[in-house]
Design a protein around this motif. Structure first.
Motif, PDB file in Angstrom:
ATOM      1  N   ASN A  54       5.584   8.063   2.626  1.00 19.08           N
ATOM      2  CA  ASN A  54       7.040   8.190   2.556  1.00 19.08           C
ATOM      3  C   ASN A  54       7.680   6.902   2.042  1.00 19.08           C
ATOM      4  O   ASN A  54       8.593   6.929   1.221  1.00 19.08           O
ATOM      5  CB  ASN A  54       7.624   8.539   3.924  1.00 19.08           C
ATOM      6  CG  ASN A  54       7.331   9.957   4.323  1.00 19.08           C
ATOM      7  OD1 ASN A  54       7.056  10.800   3.482  1.00 19.08           O
ATOM      8  ND2 ASN A  54       7.370  10.230   5.611  1.00 19.08           N
ATOM      9  N   ASP A  97       3.693   7.946   7.000  1.00 16.83           N
ATOM     10  CA  ASP A  97       4.812   6.995   6.928  1.00 16.83           C
ATOM     11  C   ASP A  97       4.683   6.076   5.721  1.00 16.83           C
ATOM     12  O   ASP A  97       5.672   5.736   5.080  1.00 16.83           O
ATOM     13  CB  ASP A  97       4.901   6.157   8.204  1.00 16.83           C
ATOM     14  CG  ASP A  97       5.426   6.947   9.384  1.00 16.83           C
ATOM     15  OD1 ASP A  97       6.020   8.034   9.163  1.00 16.83           O
ATOM     16  OD2 ASP A  97       5.255   6.485  10.524  1.00 16.83           O
ATOM     17  N   ASN A  98       3.449   5.675   5.411  1.00 21.53           N
ATOM     18  CA  ASN A  98       3.233   4.813   4.252  1.00 21.53           C
ATOM     19  C   ASN A  98       3.485   5.557   2.951  1.00 21.53           C
ATOM     20  O   ASN A  98       4.044   4.997   2.001  1.00 21.53           O
ATOM     21  CB  ASN A  98       1.825   4.227   4.268  1.00 21.53           C
ATOM     22  CG  ASN A  98       1.640   3.215   5.376  1.00 21.53           C
ATOM     23  OD1 ASN A  98       2.609   2.660   5.884  1.00 21.53           O
ATOM     24  ND2 ASN A  98       0.403   2.995   5.763  1.00 21.53           N
TER      25      ASN A  98
END
Length: 79
Positions: free
Chosen positions: A65, A62-63
């Protein structure tokens, strides 16, 4: 109803409302447009490979992305 006004289609909604949200409109235009070539997706993979290096192997997906998104849209930010 909203469906009768074309609000069930994001493109129609933005066409009618882009003046109210000009900064978000620039981002929506990028996201909703369909690229004619694979070059944009190849560029994203290239940027991602620069961010997700061996030294940054502990970054969560997620980071990564989020960092890729910020890098690709940095020119839309008004400082």
């Amino acid at each position: 109803t909203d469906a009768d006004k074309g609000f069930n289609c994001p493109l129609q909604w933005w066409k009618q409302n882009h003046g109210e949200y000009p900064n978000i409109w620039m981002l929506a235009k990028r996201i909703l447009s369909v690229p004619a070539t694979s070059a944009p997706s190849e560029r994203v993979f290239s940027v991602a490979s620069l961010i997700a290096t061996k030294k940054r192997g502990s970054l969560k997906p997620d980071n990564v992305n989020m960092l890729v998104f910020l890098k690709e849209n940095f020119d839309l930010i008004e400082w």
